[in-house]
Motif scaffolding. Structure first.
Motif, PDB file in Angstrom:
ATOM      1  N   ILE A 186       0.876  -1.180  -0.183  1.00  0.00           N
ATOM      2  CA  ILE A 186      -0.005   0.023   0.034  1.00  0.00           C
ATOM      3  C   ILE A 186       0.779   1.221  -0.096  1.00  0.00           C
ATOM      4  O   ILE A 186       0.567   2.213  -0.742  1.00  0.00           O
ATOM      5  N   ASN A 187       1.704   1.249   0.846  1.00  0.00           N
ATOM      6  CA  ASN A 187       2.549   2.459   0.922  1.00  0.00           C
ATOM      7  C   ASN A 187       3.526   2.819  -0.360  1.00  0.00           C
ATOM      8  O   ASN A 187       3.622   3.971  -0.747  1.00  0.00           O
ATOM      9  N   CYS A 188       3.980   1.747  -0.710  1.00  0.00           N
ATOM     10  CA  CYS A 188       4.774   1.846  -1.951  1.00  0.00           C
ATOM     11  C   CYS A 188       3.879   2.290  -3.058  1.00  0.00           C
ATOM     12  O   CYS A 188       4.290   3.151  -3.868  1.00  0.00           O
ATOM     13  N   THR A 189       2.831   1.845  -3.164  1.00  0.00           N
ATOM     14  CA  THR A 189       1.933   2.162  -4.388  1.00  0.00           C
ATOM     15  C   THR A 189       1.488   3.622  -4.275  1.00  0.00           C
ATOM     16  O   THR A 189       1.491   4.667  -5.187  1.00  0.00           O
ATOM     17  N   ILE A 190       1.217   4.008  -2.960  1.00  0.00           N
ATOM     18  CA  ILE A 190       0.721   5.404  -2.539  1.00  0.00           C
ATOM     19  C   ILE A 190       1.885   6.217  -2.992  1.00  0.00           C
ATOM     20  O   ILE A 190       1.684   7.397  -3.515  1.00  0.00           O
ATOM     21  N   SER A 191       3.035   6.004  -2.503  1.00  0.00           N
ATOM     22  CA  SER A 191       4.130   6.766  -2.509  1.00  0.00           C
ATOM     23  C   SER A 191       4.630   7.020  -4.136  1.00  0.00           C
ATOM     24  O   SER A 191       4.865   8.103  -4.452  1.00  0.00           O
ATOM     25  N   SER A 192       4.435   5.976  -4.622  1.00  0.00           N
ATOM     26  CA  SER A 192       4.705   6.018  -6.155  1.00  0.00           C
ATOM     27  C   SER A 192       3.678   7.024  -6.689  1.00  0.00           C
ATOM     28  O   SER A 192       4.220   7.860  -7.723  1.00  0.00           O
ATOM     29  N   GLN A 193       2.614   7.040  -6.516  1.00  0.00           N
ATOM     30  CA  GLN A 193       1.430   7.801  -7.188  1.00  0.00           C
ATOM     31  C   GLN A 193       1.667   9.082  -7.046  1.00  0.00           C
ATOM     32  O   GLN A 193       1.509  10.185  -7.594  1.00  0.00           O
ATOM     33  N   LEU A 194       1.956   9.467  -5.423  1.00  0.00           N
ATOM     34  CA  LEU A 194       2.066  10.811  -5.197  1.00  0.00           C
ATOM     35  C   LEU A 194       3.714  11.521  -5.667  1.00  0.00           C
ATOM     36  O   LEU A 194       3.485  12.514  -6.070  1.00  0.00           O
ATOM     37  N   PHE A 195       4.571  10.771  -5.716  1.00  0.00           N
ATOM     38  CA  PHE A 195       5.757  11.218  -6.503  1.00  0.00           C
ATOM     39  C   PHE A 195       5.504  11.408  -7.821  1.00  0.00           C
ATOM     40  O   PHE A 195       6.042  12.569  -8.497  1.00  0.00           O
ATOM     41  N   LYS A 196       4.816  10.770  -8.721  1.00  0.00           N
ATOM     42  CA  LYS A 196       4.414  10.990  -9.865  1.00  0.00           C
ATOM     43  C   LYS A 196       3.709  12.462 -10.025  1.00  0.00           C
ATOM     44  O   LYS A 196       3.809  13.132 -11.023  1.00  0.00           O
ATOM     45  N   LEU A 197       2.519  12.396  -9.273  1.00  0.00           N
ATOM     46  CA  LEU A 197       1.908  13.742  -9.150  1.00  0.00           C
ATOM     47  C   LEU A 197       2.870  14.831  -9.073  1.00  0.00           C
ATOM     48  O   LEU A 197       2.552  15.842  -9.741  1.00  0.00           O
ATOM     49  N   LEU A 198       3.711  14.812  -7.885  1.00  0.00           N
ATOM     50  CA  LEU A 198       4.517  15.807  -7.627  1.00  0.00           C
ATOM     51  C   LEU A 198       5.728  16.067  -8.776  1.00  0.00           C
ATOM     52  O   LEU A 198       5.709  17.304  -9.425  1.00  0.00           O
ATOM     53  N   GLU A 199       5.926  15.100  -9.447  1.00  0.00           N
ATOM     54  CA  GLU A 199       7.046  15.228 -10.728  1.00  0.00           C
ATOM     55  C   GLU A 199       6.203  16.117 -11.690  1.00  0.00           C
ATOM     56  O   GLU A 199       6.789  16.892 -12.331  1.00  0.00           O
ATOM     57  N   ALA A 200       4.786  15.759 -12.041  1.00  0.00           N
ATOM     58  CA  ALA A 200       4.078  16.370 -13.097  1.00  0.00           C
ATOM     59  C   ALA A 200       3.916  17.953 -12.606  1.00  0.00           C
ATOM     60  O   ALA A 200       3.736  18.778 -13.450  1.00  0.00           O
ATOM     61  N   TYR A 201       4.222  18.358 -11.387  1.00  0.00           N
ATOM     62  CA  TYR A 201       4.307  19.907 -10.978  1.00  0.00           C
ATOM     63  C   TYR A 201       5.944  20.495 -10.778  1.00  0.00           C
ATOM     64  O   TYR A 201       5.890  21.188  -9.904  1.00  0.00           O
ATOM     65  N   ASP A 202       6.605  19.552 -11.360  1.00  0.00           N
ATOM     66  CA  ASP A 202       8.228  19.870 -11.286  1.00  0.00           C
ATOM     67  C   ASP A 202       8.751  19.785 -10.106  1.00  0.00           C
ATOM     68  O   ASP A 202       9.763  20.500  -9.792  1.00  0.00           O
ATOM     69  N   ILE A 203       8.408  19.006  -9.288  1.00  0.00           N
ATOM     70  CA  ILE A 203       8.935  18.811  -8.050  1.00  0.00           C
ATOM     71  C   ILE A 203       9.928  17.893  -8.117  1.00  0.00           C
ATOM     72  O   ILE A 203       9.497  16.447  -8.689  1.00  0.00           O
ATOM     73  N   PRO A 204      11.480  17.899  -8.086  1.00  0.00           N
ATOM     74  CA  PRO A 204      12.295  16.679  -8.421  1.00  0.00           C
ATOM     75  C   PRO A 204      11.923  15.783  -7.040  1.00  0.00           C
ATOM     76  O   PRO A 204      12.174  16.113  -5.897  1.00  0.00           O
ATOM     77  N   THR A 205      11.802  14.389  -7.521  1.00  0.00           N
ATOM     78  CA  THR A 205      11.985  13.253  -6.725  1.00  0.00           C
ATOM     79  C   THR A 205      12.697  12.264  -7.134  1.00  0.00           C
ATOM     80  O   THR A 205      13.348  11.989  -8.293  1.00  0.00           O
ATOM     81  N   HIS A 206      13.115  11.318  -6.044  1.00  0.00           N
ATOM     82  CA  HIS A 206      13.932  10.101  -6.489  1.00  0.00           C
ATOM     83  C   HIS A 206      13.189   9.250  -7.175  1.00  0.00           C
ATOM     84  O   HIS A 206      13.786   8.196  -7.576  1.00  0.00           O
ATOM     85  N   PHE A 207      12.015   9.060  -7.550  1.00  0.00           N
ATOM     86  CA  PHE A 207      11.129   8.166  -7.908  1.00  0.00           C
ATOM     87  C   PHE A 207      11.534   7.832  -9.213  1.00  0.00           C
ATOM     88  O   PHE A 207      11.751   8.668 -10.147  1.00  0.00           O
ATOM     89  N   ILE A 208      11.800   6.534  -9.776  1.00  0.00           N
ATOM     90  CA  ILE A 208      11.982   6.104 -11.026  1.00  0.00           C
ATOM     91  C   ILE A 208      10.934   5.314 -11.571  1.00  0.00           C
ATOM     92  O   ILE A 208      10.307   5.725 -12.541  1.00  0.00           O
ATOM     93  N   ASP A 209      10.749   4.162 -10.756  1.00  0.00           N
ATOM     94  CA  ASP A 209       9.592   3.240 -11.263  1.00  0.00           C
ATOM     95  C   ASP A 209       9.194   2.310 -10.165  1.00  0.00           C
ATOM     96  O   ASP A 209       9.885   2.380  -8.998  1.00  0.00           O
ATOM     97  N   CYS A 210       7.948   1.682 -10.281  1.00  0.00           N
ATOM     98  CA  CYS A 210       7.481   0.683  -9.169  1.00  0.00           C
ATOM     99  C   CYS A 210       7.355  -0.562  -9.748  1.00  0.00           C
ATOM    100  O   CYS A 210       6.311  -0.877 -10.628  1.00  0.00           O
ATOM    101  N   PRO A 211       8.520  -1.204  -9.770  1.00  0.00           N
ATOM    102  CA  PRO A 211       8.391  -2.774 -10.769  1.00  0.00           C
ATOM    103  C   PRO A 211       7.709  -3.938 -10.236  1.00  0.00           C
ATOM    104  O   PRO A 211       7.252  -4.614 -10.797  1.00  0.00           O
TER     105      PRO A 211
END
Ligand code: TMP
Ligand code: ASP
Length: 242
Positions: A49-74
């Motif tokens: 749950i936390n990995c999926t939530i974090s991935s979605q929120l990092f993707k959201l933030l990236e879309a607003y130009d916030i640099p995050t460490h997120f690459i992928d959720c394999p």
């Protein structure tokens, strides 16, 4: 560097190396701790749950130009991230009074602030993550004045984005904790996780204080139904992102 070597094990996650020295694999555990690990337990399914939530929120933030460490959720409980050097600062943003702020100031839980409160704690388990002042942080050289200014601006921007996103999920973002790291070029990047472990989230359809809690306070305060609350946060986020 060889791949899949355990690099570090924290309370909720394990970091592994990969074939690429600049990329790490984070495995999210079901283990839960509170009060500096004095309280320990398991929240079934929390890692996924936390990995999926974090991935979605990092993707959201990236879309607003916030640099995050997120690459992928394999996999549901695994996240590929950029390798960074984590700054030992826990950045806390609060919109509504709760938790340690109420204990330390006497402010009533639920007090809505006129502006977001940004606080810094020293990420140090043996000192129990003490609250820092700006000057303490600078004297300790945990960040430069420029980095601190950048961290504060990013934290406020992240709060704006997450607050309005959670509002669309009928969830109030009370407060949250984030961590930043420096990449190989010393760029400041949002790291760690953003999940019900690291946020206070209140269900807008509930008014009773215990019923509205959708985050780790359910575990900290033995309210019960922890898994169901985390699942509900995930469900609303996935529905919202479509
Ligand atoms: P606090 O009110 O206990 O200081 O917590 C503020 C926010 O930070 C809350 O959303 C929970 C989160 N948090 C963490 O992510 N890790 C921690 O170790 C603590 C103490 C709080
Ligand atoms: N993560 C912290 C711990 O284990 C505290 C907390 O989230 O309440 O100890």
């Amino acid at each position: 560097m060889s791949s899949n070597q355990k690099l570090y094990e924290g309370k909720a996650k394990i970091l592994y190396t990969t074939a690429d020295p600049e990329i790490l694999l984070t495995y999210f555990k079901d283990d839960a701790t509170a009060f500096n690990a004095q309280k320990r337990g398991t929240i079934v399914g929390k890692g996924k749950i936390n990995c999926t939530i974090s991935s979605q929120l990092f993707k959201l933030l990236e879309a607003y130009d916030i640099p995050t460490h997120f690459i992928d959720c394999p996999a549901q409980d695994q996240m590929l991230v950029k390798r960074v050097k984590i700054l030992p600062i826990e950045v806390i943003v609060r919109n509504i009074a709760a938790g340690s702020l109420c204990r330390q100031t006497g402010l009533a839980e639920g007090t809505i602030f006129k502006f977001p409160l940004v606080e810094y704690c020293y990420k140090n388990d043996s000192l129990q993550d003490p609250l820092l002042t700006r000057d303490r942080l600078l004297i300790m050289e945990l960040a430069t004045p420029e980095q601190l200014e950048h961290i504060r601006n990013l934290a406020l921007k992240i709060n704006d984005i997450l607050k309005s996103f959670f509002d669309q999920c009928q969830i109030t973002l009370v407060d949250f904790k984030i961590e930043f790291g420096l990449d190989a070029n010393d760029n400041l990047i949002l790291a760690d996780e953003i999940s019900p472990d690291s946020c206070r989230l209140w269900d807008q359809s509930q008014t009773e204080p215990n019923l509205r809690v959708m985050d780790k306070d359910r575990f900290r305060r033995d309210i019960g139904n922890v898994e169901a609350a985390y699942q509900q946060v995930l469900k609303r986020i996935l529905t919202q992102v479509g």
